[in-house]
Design a protein around this motif. Structure first.
Motif, PDB file in Angstrom:
ATOM      1  N   MET A   1       2.474  10.723  -9.990  1.00 17.72           N
ATOM      2  CA  MET A   1       2.117  10.862 -11.410  1.00 17.72           C
ATOM      3  C   MET A   1       2.253  12.294 -11.912  1.00 17.72           C
ATOM      4  O   MET A   1       2.223  12.544 -13.116  1.00 17.72           O
ATOM      5  CB  MET A   1       0.688  10.351 -11.628  1.00 17.72           C
ATOM      6  CG  MET A   1       0.557   8.848 -11.460  1.00 17.72           C
ATOM      7  SD  MET A   1      -1.070   8.210 -11.904  1.00 17.72           S
ATOM      8  CE  MET A   1      -2.075   8.881 -10.597  1.00 17.72           C
ATOM      9  N   ASN A   2       2.344  13.263 -11.004  1.00 15.32           N
ATOM     10  CA  ASN A   2       2.649  14.660 -11.361  1.00 15.32           C
ATOM     11  C   ASN A   2       1.636  15.270 -12.333  1.00 15.32           C
ATOM     12  O   ASN A   2       1.995  15.887 -13.339  1.00 15.32           O
ATOM     13  CB  ASN A   2       4.054  14.774 -11.965  1.00 15.32           C
ATOM     14  CG  ASN A   2       5.134  14.425 -10.958  1.00 15.32           C
ATOM     15  OD1 ASN A   2       5.002  14.729  -9.774  1.00 15.32           O
ATOM     16  ND2 ASN A   2       6.191  13.781 -11.429  1.00 15.32           N
ATOM     17  N   PHE A   3       0.353  15.082 -12.059  1.00 20.65           N
ATOM     18  CA  PHE A   3      -0.660  15.804 -12.827  1.00 20.65           C
ATOM     19  C   PHE A   3      -0.679  17.272 -12.384  1.00 20.65           C
ATOM     20  O   PHE A   3      -0.532  17.570 -11.200  1.00 20.65           O
ATOM     21  CB  PHE A   3      -2.044  15.178 -12.618  1.00 20.65           C
ATOM     22  CG  PHE A   3      -2.236  13.900 -13.381  1.00 20.65           C
ATOM     23  CD1 PHE A   3      -2.509  13.931 -14.740  1.00 20.65           C
ATOM     24  CD2 PHE A   3      -2.138  12.669 -12.744  1.00 20.65           C
ATOM     25  CE1 PHE A   3      -2.689  12.755 -15.442  1.00 20.65           C
ATOM     26  CE2 PHE A   3      -2.314  11.495 -13.445  1.00 20.65           C
ATOM     27  CZ  PHE A   3      -2.588  11.532 -14.805  1.00 20.65           C
ATOM     28  N   ASP A   4      -0.873  18.150 -13.330  1.00 18.44           N
ATOM     29  CA  ASP A   4      -0.880  19.582 -13.032  1.00 18.44           C
ATOM     30  C   ASP A   4      -2.235  19.971 -12.449  1.00 18.44           C
ATOM     31  O   ASP A   4      -3.260  19.906 -13.148  1.00 18.44           O
ATOM     32  CB  ASP A   4      -0.608  20.378 -14.309  1.00 18.44           C
ATOM     33  CG  ASP A   4      -0.451  21.870 -14.023  1.00 18.44           C
ATOM     34  OD1 ASP A   4      -0.417  22.243 -12.826  1.00 18.44           O
ATOM     35  OD2 ASP A   4      -0.359  22.632 -14.991  1.00 18.44           O
TER      36      ASP A   4
ATOM     37  N   PRO B   1       0.816  -1.229   0.000  1.00 21.77           N
ATOM     38  CA  PRO B   1       0.000   0.000   0.000  1.00 21.77           C
ATOM     39  C   PRO B   1       0.842   1.268   0.000  1.00 21.77           C
ATOM     40  O   PRO B   1       0.434   2.288  -0.583  1.00 21.77           O
ATOM     41  CB  PRO B   1      -0.834  -0.129   1.280  1.00 21.77           C
ATOM     42  CG  PRO B   1      -0.066  -1.049   2.148  1.00 21.77           C
ATOM     43  CD  PRO B   1       0.614  -2.010   1.232  1.00 21.77           C
ATOM     44  N   LEU B   2       2.021   1.223   0.637  1.00 20.04           N
ATOM     45  CA  LEU B   2       2.883   2.404   0.633  1.00 20.04           C
ATOM     46  C   LEU B   2       3.375   2.702  -0.779  1.00 20.04           C
ATOM     47  O   LEU B   2       3.441   3.870  -1.198  1.00 20.04           O
ATOM     48  CB  LEU B   2       4.069   2.190   1.576  1.00 20.04           C
ATOM     49  CG  LEU B   2       3.733   1.775   3.019  1.00 20.04           C
ATOM     50  CD1 LEU B   2       5.002   1.700   3.847  1.00 20.04           C
ATOM     51  CD2 LEU B   2       2.741   2.742   3.633  1.00 20.04           C
ATOM     52  N   THR B   3       3.713   1.648  -1.503  1.00 16.34           N
ATOM     53  CA  THR B   3       4.150   1.835  -2.889  1.00 16.34           C
ATOM     54  C   THR B   3       3.012   2.370  -3.755  1.00 16.34           C
ATOM     55  O   THR B   3       3.227   3.212  -4.643  1.00 16.34           O
ATOM     56  CB  THR B   3       4.662   0.498  -3.451  1.00 16.34           C
ATOM     57  OG1 THR B   3       5.700  -0.007  -2.606  1.00 16.34           O
ATOM     58  CG2 THR B   3       5.214   0.677  -4.852  1.00 16.34           C
ATOM     59  N   PHE B   4       1.795   1.898  -3.490  1.00 14.82           N
ATOM     60  CA  PHE B   4       0.645   2.382  -4.256  1.00 14.82           C
ATOM     61  C   PHE B   4       0.416   3.879  -4.022  1.00 14.82           C
ATOM     62  O   PHE B   4       0.195   4.650  -4.967  1.00 14.82           O
ATOM     63  CB  PHE B   4      -0.601   1.592  -3.866  1.00 14.82           C
ATOM     64  CG  PHE B   4      -1.870   2.149  -4.439  1.00 14.82           C
ATOM     65  CD1 PHE B   4      -2.184   1.947  -5.772  1.00 14.82           C
ATOM     66  CD2 PHE B   4      -2.742   2.885  -3.644  1.00 14.82           C
ATOM     67  CE1 PHE B   4      -3.356   2.469  -6.306  1.00 14.82           C
ATOM     68  CE2 PHE B   4      -3.910   3.407  -4.173  1.00 14.82           C
ATOM     69  CZ  PHE B   4      -4.217   3.201  -5.504  1.00 14.82           C
ATOM     70  N   ILE B   5       0.472   4.293  -2.750  1.00 12.84           N
ATOM     71  CA  ILE B   5       0.253   5.712  -2.441  1.00 12.84           C
ATOM     72  C   ILE B   5       1.358   6.570  -3.050  1.00 12.84           C
ATOM     73  O   ILE B   5       1.098   7.629  -3.647  1.00 12.84           O
ATOM     74  CB  ILE B   5       0.175   5.910  -0.917  1.00 12.84           C
ATOM     75  CG1 ILE B   5      -1.061   5.195  -0.358  1.00 12.84           C
ATOM     76  CG2 ILE B   5       0.123   7.393  -0.565  1.00 12.84           C
ATOM     77  CD1 ILE B   5      -1.148   5.229   1.157  1.00 12.84           C
ATOM     78  N   ALA B   6       2.616   6.108  -2.899  1.00 18.85           N
ATOM     79  CA  ALA B   6       3.729   6.881  -3.463  1.00 18.85           C
ATOM     80  C   ALA B   6       3.635   6.956  -4.980  1.00 18.85           C
ATOM     81  O   ALA B   6       3.910   8.005  -5.586  1.00 18.85           O
ATOM     82  CB  ALA B   6       5.054   6.247  -3.041  1.00 18.85           C
TER      83      ALA B   6
ATOM     84  N   ASN C   1      -7.325  17.247 -10.970  1.00 20.91           N
ATOM     85  CA  ASN C   1      -5.936  16.778 -10.973  1.00 20.91           C
ATOM     86  C   ASN C   1      -5.308  16.959  -9.587  1.00 20.91           C
ATOM     87  O   ASN C   1      -4.595  17.930  -9.320  1.00 20.91           O
ATOM     88  CB  ASN C   1      -5.113  17.539 -12.021  1.00 20.91           C
ATOM     89  CG  ASN C   1      -5.497  17.153 -13.433  1.00 20.91           C
ATOM     90  OD1 ASN C   1      -6.195  16.169 -13.645  1.00 20.91           O
ATOM     91  ND2 ASN C   1      -5.053  17.939 -14.406  1.00 20.91           N
ATOM     92  N   MET C   2      -5.591  16.047  -8.708  1.00 24.77           N
ATOM     93  CA  MET C   2      -4.983  16.002  -7.377  1.00 24.77           C
ATOM     94  C   MET C   2      -5.044  17.350  -6.669  1.00 24.77           C
ATOM     95  O   MET C   2      -4.017  18.002  -6.436  1.00 24.77           O
ATOM     96  CB  MET C   2      -3.519  15.537  -7.463  1.00 24.77           C
ATOM     97  CG  MET C   2      -3.350  14.149  -8.031  1.00 24.77           C
ATOM     98  SD  MET C   2      -1.627  13.630  -8.053  1.00 24.77           S
ATOM     99  CE  MET C   2      -1.786  12.010  -8.784  1.00 24.77           C
ATOM    100  N   PRO C   3      -6.232  17.786  -6.308  1.00 24.34           N
ATOM    101  CA  PRO C   3      -6.324  19.074  -5.601  1.00 24.34           C
ATOM    102  C   PRO C   3      -5.650  19.042  -4.235  1.00 24.34           C
ATOM    103  O   PRO C   3      -5.267  20.089  -3.708  1.00 24.34           O
ATOM    104  CB  PRO C   3      -7.837  19.291  -5.467  1.00 24.34           C
ATOM    105  CG  PRO C   3      -8.425  17.919  -5.539  1.00 24.34           C
ATOM    106  CD  PRO C   3      -7.541  17.152  -6.483  1.00 24.34           C
TER     107      PRO C   3
END
Length: 203
Positions: free
Chosen positions: A136-139, A126-131, A146-148
């Motif tokens: 993914m660096n969406f703007d 799960p740690l790898t999944f979260i990281a 995009n990841m607010p």
């Protein structure tokens, strides 16, 4: 013939020491010594077997040159030869059991290592999944979807806290299931009657 008894007694003590070594710390030197003992026991068996056959002939056949007391003595020697062969066969079976014990010990230790590695890998999944998700660096400026949370003031500490919480929950779950810190394995018990190993000479 009776000189074989102290030799077999020494082999019995040697097999007991080998059993302790295999249970505590199995290694290749111990199993190699077990093979050597088994070969030496086979040599003893080949040495005593013709003597037993010769004594059997002398006891069963009526030899006119032998007196009654001599025949009684030969029967006693024949019985000792039979006992020696039985002891040799018993020790050879113990050698086979020690080989099985060694394989079982090695297999169990390998299972212990694999269990630890599996637990460690499971903790990091799960740690790898979260990281990976937040890597993914969406703007966030291109779309509000995009990841607010990247603009949150405490976004990074909250992410670290979430990862620690997930790891702690998994660790607690594994501990409750007994998959970690479940106790040290003491090795299997060799299914051999200890009374068979005590070799005493004829009275």
């Amino acid at each position: 013939v009776d000189n074989f008894f102290p030799v077999l007694e020494a082999y019995g003590e040697r097999l007991e020491d080998l059993e302790d070594r295999i249970i505590v710390a199995p290694d290749r030197s111990a199993i190699a010594e077990v093979h050597q003992v088994k070969r030496e026991l086979l040599t003893i068996r080949r040495s005593i077997w013709p003597q037993r056959e010769a004594l059997n002939v002398l006891v069963r056949d009526e030899v006119p040159n032998f007196e009654h007391d001599t025949r009684i003595y030969l029967r006693d020697v024949y019985d000792h030869a039979v006992r020696i062969i039985d002891l040799v066969e018993t020790y050879r079976e113990i050698c086979s059991d020690l080989m099985d014990l060694y394989l079982s010990s090695v297999s169990n230790r390998m299972n212990e290592v694999m269990r630890v590695l599996t637990v460690i890998s499971t903790l990091f999944i799960p740690l790898t999944f979260i990281a990976g998700l937040y890597g993914m660096n969406f703007d966030p400026d291109s779309s509000p979807w995009n990841m607010p949370e990247l603009r949150w003031y405490f976004g990074y500490p909250l992410c670290i806290a979430l990862m620690v919480l997930i790891s702690a929950a998994q660790f607690w779950f594994f501990w409750r299931k007994g998959w970690i810190f479940a106790g040290k394995w003491d090795g299997p018990v060799l299914p051999v009657d200890p009374g068979d190993r005590s070799v005493t000479g004829p009275s």
